[in-house]
Motif scaffolding. Structure first.
Motif, PDB file in Angstrom:
ATOM      1  N   LEU A 118       5.917  12.447 -11.435  1.00 39.27           N
ATOM      2  CA  LEU A 118       5.052  12.592 -10.256  1.00 39.27           C
ATOM      3  C   LEU A 118       4.366  11.285  -9.871  1.00 39.27           C
ATOM      4  O   LEU A 118       4.320  10.923  -8.691  1.00 39.27           O
ATOM      5  N   ALA A 119       3.832  10.568 -10.839  1.00 38.66           N
ATOM      6  CA  ALA A 119       3.130   9.318 -10.522  1.00 38.66           C
ATOM      7  C   ALA A 119       4.083   8.298  -9.910  1.00 38.66           C
ATOM      8  O   ALA A 119       3.709   7.574  -8.980  1.00 38.66           O
ATOM      9  N   ASN A 120       5.320   8.255 -10.397  1.00 41.06           N
ATOM     10  CA  ASN A 120       6.297   7.311  -9.839  1.00 41.06           C
ATOM     11  C   ASN A 120       6.673   7.683  -8.409  1.00 41.06           C
ATOM     12  O   ASN A 120       6.740   6.821  -7.530  1.00 41.06           O
ATOM     13  N   VAL A 121       6.917   8.959  -8.169  1.00 43.01           N
ATOM     14  CA  VAL A 121       7.279   9.406  -6.828  1.00 43.01           C
ATOM     15  C   VAL A 121       6.116   9.178  -5.864  1.00 43.01           C
ATOM     16  O   VAL A 121       6.302   8.675  -4.755  1.00 43.01           O
ATOM     17  N   ALA A 122       4.928   9.543  -6.288  1.00 42.54           N
ATOM     18  CA  ALA A 122       3.755   9.365  -5.426  1.00 42.54           C
ATOM     19  C   ALA A 122       3.570   7.901  -5.039  1.00 42.54           C
ATOM     20  O   ALA A 122       3.292   7.593  -3.874  1.00 42.54           O
ATOM     21  N   THR A 123       3.742   7.009  -5.994  1.00 40.91           N
ATOM     22  CA  THR A 123       3.598   5.580  -5.699  1.00 40.91           C
ATOM     23  C   THR A 123       4.657   5.118  -4.704  1.00 40.91           C
ATOM     24  O   THR A 123       4.350   4.388  -3.754  1.00 40.91           O
ATOM     25  N   ALA A 124       5.909   5.542  -4.897  1.00 42.73           N
ATOM     26  CA  ALA A 124       6.974   5.170  -3.963  1.00 42.73           C
ATOM     27  C   ALA A 124       6.652   5.668  -2.560  1.00 42.73           C
ATOM     28  O   ALA A 124       6.800   4.934  -1.573  1.00 42.73           O
ATOM     29  N   VAL A 125       6.197   6.900  -2.457  1.00 40.36           N
ATOM     30  CA  VAL A 125       5.871   7.493  -1.156  1.00 40.36           C
ATOM     31  C   VAL A 125       4.694   6.757  -0.503  1.00 40.36           C
ATOM     32  O   VAL A 125       4.738   6.441   0.691  1.00 40.36           O
ATOM     33  N   ILE A 126       3.658   6.500  -1.274  1.00 39.97           N
ATOM     34  CA  ILE A 126       2.488   5.809  -0.728  1.00 39.97           C
ATOM     35  C   ILE A 126       2.875   4.460  -0.123  1.00 39.97           C
ATOM     36  O   ILE A 126       2.487   4.128   0.993  1.00 39.97           O
ATOM     37  N   TYR A 127       3.642   3.697  -0.873  1.00 41.26           N
ATOM     38  CA  TYR A 127       4.030   2.373  -0.366  1.00 41.26           C
ATOM     39  C   TYR A 127       4.922   2.476   0.866  1.00 41.26           C
ATOM     40  O   TYR A 127       4.801   1.667   1.788  1.00 41.26           O
ATOM     41  N   GLN A 128       5.815   3.464   0.913  1.00 39.86           N
ATOM     42  CA  GLN A 128       6.642   3.654   2.108  1.00 39.86           C
ATOM     43  C   GLN A 128       5.759   4.037   3.297  1.00 39.86           C
ATOM     44  O   GLN A 128       5.908   3.510   4.386  1.00 39.86           O
ATOM     45  N   ALA A 129       4.841   4.966   3.079  1.00 41.08           N
ATOM     46  CA  ALA A 129       3.967   5.413   4.170  1.00 41.08           C
ATOM     47  C   ALA A 129       3.080   4.278   4.685  1.00 41.08           C
ATOM     48  O   ALA A 129       2.734   4.261   5.875  1.00 41.08           O
TER      49      ALA A 129
END
Length: 150
Positions: free
Chosen positions: A132-143
């Motif tokens: 979850l932490a890895n996915v959330a970080t990837a999403v945050i940076y994309q957004a």
């Protein structure tokens, strides 16, 4: 950044650290699978946890009632989302919503917003999900690409 019923303190701490790095609010929806006082939350957030801009809500409905987010500002993330996280143009007032580690988002949260559910692409189908932490970080940076000069 919204975490609905997070279960693993390390993930919440790590996401909190990312929120501090990017001046984002971390919104937690109860119940949690841990106490926010646990050392593991603080350890994952290191000494940054005290700087997390944290808001808590008793349940999803109380979040909706208090925040009144626009439908187009809600972005839900699930491994089986119909669209890639790269598809949307993220609004500046975006709420990036993630569910708990073991079960994802409850159907009641996504109900009626299936067109707002996104996934992180994975090329090898043997991998069911990512941390979850890895996915959330990837999403945050994309957004946040436009704000970060990407």
């Amino acid at each position: 950044m919204v975490l609905v019923t997070p279960e693993i303190p390390y993930n919440t701490g790590a996401i909190g650290r990312t929120c501090v790095a990017l001046n984002l609010e971390l919104i937690l929806i109860k119940p949690y699978g841990f106490s926010l006082d646990e050392k593991s939350v603080r350890r994952a957030g290191t000494d940054y946890w005290k700087h997390v801009n944290l808001s808590e809500y008793d349940n999803w409905q109380s979040f909706l009632d208090a925040r009144k987010p626009l439908r187009e500002s809600l972005y839900f993330f699930e491994e089986h989302g119909a669209q890639s996280l790269y598809a949307p143009d993220y609004r500046p007032d975006a709420y990036l919503v993630f569910g708990c580690e073991s079960a994802g988002l409850p159907a009641s949260v996504i109900d009626g917003a299936e067109d707002r559910v996104f996934h992180l692409p994975m090329l090898d189908k043997r991998v069911r999900s990512l941390n979850l932490a890895n996915v959330a970080t990837a999403v945050i940076y994309q957004a946040m690409r436009p704000q970060l000069g990407g």
